[in-house]
Design an enzyme around this catalytic site. Structure first.
Site, PDB file in Angstrom:
ATOM      1  N   CYS A   1      20.730 -46.368  36.534  1.00  0.00           N
ATOM      2  CA  CYS A   1      20.286 -45.495  37.625  1.00  0.00           C
ATOM      3  C   CYS A   1      19.087 -46.083  38.355  1.00  0.00           C
ATOM      4  O   CYS A   1      18.895 -45.825  39.548  1.00  0.00           O
ATOM      5  CB  CYS A   1      19.973 -44.100  37.107  1.00  0.00           C
ATOM      6  SG  CYS A   1      18.748 -44.046  35.781  1.00  0.00           S
TER       7      CYS A   1
ATOM      8  N   HIS B   1      15.529 -40.296  33.930  1.00  0.00           N
ATOM      9  CA  HIS B   1      16.660 -40.584  34.812  1.00  0.00           C
ATOM     10  C   HIS B   1      16.149 -40.656  36.250  1.00  0.00           C
ATOM     11  O   HIS B   1      15.216 -39.938  36.635  1.00  0.00           O
ATOM     12  CB  HIS B   1      17.721 -39.486  34.676  1.00  0.00           C
ATOM     13  CG  HIS B   1      18.903 -39.672  35.576  1.00  0.00           C
ATOM     14  ND1 HIS B   1      19.739 -40.767  35.479  1.00  0.00           N
ATOM     15  CD2 HIS B   1      19.388 -38.905  36.598  1.00  0.00           C
ATOM     16  CE1 HIS B   1      20.698 -40.658  36.397  1.00  0.00           C
ATOM     17  NE2 HIS B   1      20.505 -39.549  37.090  1.00  0.00           N
TER      18      HIS B   1
ATOM     19  N   HIS C   1      24.966 -33.478  70.640  1.00  0.00           N
ATOM     20  CA  HIS C   1      26.089 -33.574  71.569  1.00  0.00           C
ATOM     21  C   HIS C   1      26.567 -35.022  71.531  1.00  0.00           C
ATOM     22  O   HIS C   1      25.967 -35.898  72.136  1.00  0.00           O
ATOM     23  CB  HIS C   1      25.651 -33.172  72.979  1.00  0.00           C
ATOM     24  CG  HIS C   1      25.301 -31.726  73.104  1.00  0.00           C
ATOM     25  ND1 HIS C   1      24.821 -31.166  74.277  1.00  0.00           N
ATOM     26  CD2 HIS C   1      25.370 -30.696  72.198  1.00  0.00           C
ATOM     27  CE1 HIS C   1      24.606 -29.866  74.086  1.00  0.00           C
ATOM     28  NE2 HIS C   1      24.914 -29.565  72.831  1.00  0.00           N
TER      29      HIS C   1
ATOM     30  N   CYS D   1      27.816 -69.696  52.017  1.00  0.00           N
ATOM     31  CA  CYS D   1      26.683 -69.818  51.100  1.00  0.00           C
ATOM     32  C   CYS D   1      27.030 -70.761  49.948  1.00  0.00           C
ATOM     33  O   CYS D   1      28.115 -70.673  49.355  1.00  0.00           O
ATOM     34  CB  CYS D   1      26.293 -68.438  50.552  1.00  0.00           C
ATOM     35  SG  CYS D   1      24.859 -68.474  49.459  1.00  0.00           S
TER      36      CYS D   1
ATOM     37  N   HIS E   1      35.447 -37.598  64.629  1.00  0.00           N
ATOM     38  CA  HIS E   1      34.411 -36.723  65.170  1.00  0.00           C
ATOM     39  C   HIS E   1      34.961 -35.840  66.291  1.00  0.00           C
ATOM     40  O   HIS E   1      34.638 -34.650  66.371  1.00  0.00           O
ATOM     41  CB  HIS E   1      33.241 -37.561  65.692  1.00  0.00           C
ATOM     42  CG  HIS E   1      32.677 -38.493  64.674  1.00  0.00           C
ATOM     43  ND1 HIS E   1      32.725 -39.861  64.805  1.00  0.00           N
ATOM     44  CD2 HIS E   1      32.083 -38.260  63.479  1.00  0.00           C
ATOM     45  CE1 HIS E   1      32.173 -40.423  63.757  1.00  0.00           C
ATOM     46  NE2 HIS E   1      31.776 -39.474  62.930  1.00  0.00           N
TER      47      HIS E   1
ATOM     48  N   CYS F   1      38.930 -40.200  67.410  1.00  0.00           N
ATOM     49  CA  CYS F   1      38.179 -40.472  66.189  1.00  0.00           C
ATOM     50  C   CYS F   1      38.037 -39.156  65.430  1.00  0.00           C
ATOM     51  O   CYS F   1      38.310 -38.074  65.971  1.00  0.00           O
ATOM     52  CB  CYS F   1      36.809 -41.074  66.500  1.00  0.00           C
ATOM     53  SG  CYS F   1      35.640 -39.941  67.289  1.00  0.00           S
TER      54      CYS F   1
ATOM     55  N   HIS G   1      24.062 -62.522  56.416  1.00  0.00           N
ATOM     56  CA  HIS G   1      24.301 -63.449  55.302  1.00  0.00           C
ATOM     57  C   HIS G   1      25.806 -63.630  55.164  1.00  0.00           C
ATOM     58  O   HIS G   1      26.550 -62.652  55.077  1.00  0.00           O
ATOM     59  CB  HIS G   1      23.707 -62.905  54.000  1.00  0.00           C
ATOM     60  CG  HIS G   1      23.811 -63.871  52.860  1.00  0.00           C
ATOM     61  ND1 HIS G   1      22.875 -64.853  52.608  1.00  0.00           N
ATOM     62  CD2 HIS G   1      24.762 -64.019  51.897  1.00  0.00           C
ATOM     63  CE1 HIS G   1      23.234 -65.549  51.557  1.00  0.00           C
ATOM     64  NE2 HIS G   1      24.373 -65.064  51.092  1.00  0.00           N
TER      65      HIS G   1
ATOM     66  N   CYS H   1       7.150 -65.828  57.714  1.00  0.00           N
ATOM     67  CA  CYS H   1       8.541 -65.861  57.253  1.00  0.00           C
ATOM     68  C   CYS H   1       9.389 -64.971  58.157  1.00  0.00           C
ATOM     69  O   CYS H   1       8.994 -63.858  58.501  1.00  0.00           O
ATOM     70  CB  CYS H   1       8.626 -65.380  55.809  1.00  0.00           C
ATOM     71  SG  CYS H   1      10.313 -65.398  55.146  1.00  0.00           S
TER      72      CYS H   1
ATOM     73  N   CYS I   1      24.479 -62.641  48.380  1.00  0.00           N
ATOM     74  CA  CYS I   1      25.947 -62.537  48.405  1.00  0.00           C
ATOM     75  C   CYS I   1      26.395 -61.257  47.696  1.00  0.00           C
ATOM     76  O   CYS I   1      27.309 -60.563  48.160  1.00  0.00           O
ATOM     77  CB  CYS I   1      26.588 -63.760  47.745  1.00  0.00           C
ATOM     78  SG  CYS I   1      26.470 -65.284  48.702  1.00  0.00           S
TER      79      CYS I   1
ATOM     80  N   CYS J   1      21.218 -41.733  81.632  1.00  0.00           N
ATOM     81  CA  CYS J   1      21.453 -43.171  81.509  1.00  0.00           C
ATOM     82  C   CYS J   1      21.799 -43.461  80.051  1.00  0.00           C
ATOM     83  O   CYS J   1      21.593 -42.607  79.172  1.00  0.00           O
ATOM     84  CB  CYS J   1      20.212 -43.955  81.948  1.00  0.00           C
ATOM     85  SG  CYS J   1      18.764 -43.668  80.901  1.00  0.00           S
TER      86      CYS J   1
END
Length: 527
Positions: free
Chosen positions: A198, A484, A115, A227, A45, A43, A222, A303, A235, A102
């Site tokens: 913005c 802005h 690391h 949908c 990294h 990869c 979703h 909810c 969406c 672990c």
């Protein structure tokens, strides 16, 4: 440059600490069906240190030593976590220091010490904590196989190394089950300004770098293909997350679909005039709540939509009649806290003392005023117990339920009755870590009962302290009608500054010196 791949393994190291791997869903595109598509490095990294002659040599040597320890079943310490001390079947040997952990503690170690690579004690395979997956690196795989052969001895030791390298069938399997690892696709991308948009960009950045919202969308929370809703904001939001996390792109993205869907859902947003970022945040959260199966009546049943799971809190209002001491209590749902910046208010009875009107305010002072006792006027309260208006009544707001993600608005914009508006441009000091314990209903009740252990550094027995870490900051610069918006967000422990399509590194000093308009904090157990 060869494509970066991640070899999917059947089981993650830890269901709790390593389960969130958002990249896997959005990056299922297989590699080209040819041996040329195999990676040079596991990869991006691990590529960087391996390319460095000094660091690469040190890493290969350390990997060889750690692999020998991992594959030696007689070394029981390789199965013992250095932190929790338990002997377990799977541990990770750090590739950059002589530590063994672990899966859960290995994840914490990678964040604390940076690391980022561990060796599975059961197989010797490399795990990248940034990719959140095992990586197949040919260079390190050769080292692993040499150590494995050397430890077997006998006839197998004399076998040629080529005989145990992946067969053509193995290579085909690797190609078919490998995915493009979005090592750089971490949401660090800007938005194109499509005409005073913005305000929308900074709100989207705060959601993109919100782990709860991000993981929901990257785990197909979703599904646009299923949908059936018209003008669905969820969406449109899913499209943004796919663009930001499915590909390694750094150029600005124009969320045209989300912008036009916003216009269709709310006519006051239509056009290219500047909007208030807080108002757009409220609109967007309401839309995402409605388009993700949200309940219309949260008082009868909680909810379970992603917006409520992330932002939902409760405010308690206690109105006390000073004549008969009757207390009227009301509890209301909230998605954010809006704090006044003006210091002087004669009706506030227990405002914490400050250094004076000219001194720089702190966020804690604003929260203290918000939850202090307020004196109500004669016509503002009608006591049901006394059956009439009372000359003296007090009101106090407290936080009854804290949300996982705490959004705070600093009310910088004032709109007068004569259509004149102004902006409060004063600097408010805010912390990287915020303790919300003193502003909770429980703490205020303890304070009224005479307890003195509800200060900022205290904790309520069994219920605190409620510590939050700063996640994002939205800043409004300039005048009220010609300003802005920019924002700061934290990603993998590093701060970044977002100014439309421009993304740059930032320091904590840059963040803390900003004149914040919106602050997003995440409770420490989740951050």
């Amino acid at each position: 440059m060869s494509p970066t791949t991640v070899l999917k393994r059947p089981q993650p190291p830890s269901a709790s600490a390593l389960s969130a791997s958002p990249k896997a869903v959005k990056n299922s595109k297989p590699l080209a069906n040819s041996s040329a598509a195999l990676p040079t490095y596991g990869c991006d990294h691990i590529k960087r240190p391996l390319l460095s002659p000094r660091e690469g040599s040190k890493m290969k040597s350390h990997y060889g030593d750690a692999t020998r320890v991992a594959l030696d079943s007689s070394r029981t310490h390789a199965q013992a976590c250095a932190k929790c001390k338990f002997l377990i079947t799977r541990t990770f040997l750090c590739m950059e220091c002589p530590s063994i952990y672990c899966p859960k503690d290995a994840e914490a170690h990678s964040k604390e010490r940076r690391h980022h690579f561990g060796i599975d004690s059961r197989s010797g395979h490399v795990y990248c904590f940034l990719c959140q997956d095992f990586v197949y690196d040919p260079i390190l795989e050769d080292i692993r196989m040499e150590k494995e052969v050397a430890m077997e001895g006998g006839a197998r030791k004399r076998r040629r190394l080529d005989d145990i390298k992946p067969s053509p069938e193995d290579l085909k399997y690797i190609e078919a089950h490998a995915t493009l690892a979005p090592c750089k696709a971490t949401g660090l991308r800007g938005f194109l300004n499509m005409g005073s948009t913005c305000f929308m960009s900074v709100v989207l950045q705060s959601l993109i770098h919100n782990p709860l919202v991000r993981n929901f969308y990257l785990a197909d929370g979703h599904k646009p293909k299923e949908c059936v809703q018209t003008n669905c904001m969820s969406c449109a939001m899913e499209e943004v997350f796919s663009e930001f996390f499915a590909a390694d792109k750094t150029d600005g993205f124009g969320p045209v679909n989300l912008l036009t869907t916003s216009w269709k859902c709310e006519q006051t947003l239509a056009g290219y005039q500047q909007q208030d970022a807080h108002e757009y945040l409220q609109f967007l959260l309401n839309q995402l709540h409605a388009t993700n199966g949200g309940n219309s009546d949260t008082k009868t049943e909680p909810c379970k939509c992603i917006i409520h799971r992330a932002f939902y809190g409760k405010l308690q209002s206690d109105v006390t009649c000073e004549g008969c001491k009757n207390v009227t209590t009301a509890v209301d749902p909230v998605m954010d806290l809006s704090l006044d910046l003006r210091k002087k208010d004669k009706r506030r009875l227990d405002v914490p003392k400050t250094e004076g009107e000219g001194a720089m305010q702190t966020l804690q002072e604003c929260l203290g005023r918000f939850t202090s006792t307020e004196k109500l006027g004669m016509n503002e309260y009608n006591c049901g117990n006394c059956s009439g208006h009372q000359e003296v009544a007090t009101k106090q707001l407290t936080v009854k339920r804290l949300p996982p993600v705490l959004c705070i608005q600093l009310k910088r914009f004032e709109h007068g009755s004569t259509k004149s508006s102004s902006k409060i441009d004063t600097k408010i000091r805010f912390p990287m870590q915020l303790d919300m314990t003193p502003y909770t209903t429980r703490a205020k009740r303890k304070g009224r009962d005479g307890s003195t252990d509800c200060g900022p550094k205290s904790s309520l027995k069994g219920h605190g302290p409620y510590l939050y870490d700063l996640l994002s900051v939205v800043v409004h610069t300039g005048q009220i009608n010609s300003g802005h918006y920019i924002s700061f967000s934290r990603e993998n422990g590093q701060w970044f500054r977002f100014d439309d399509s421009m993304v740059t590194l930032a320091t904590e000093k840059d963040v803390l010196s900003a004149k914040a308009y919106l602050l997003f904090y995440m409770i420490r157990s989740l951050s």
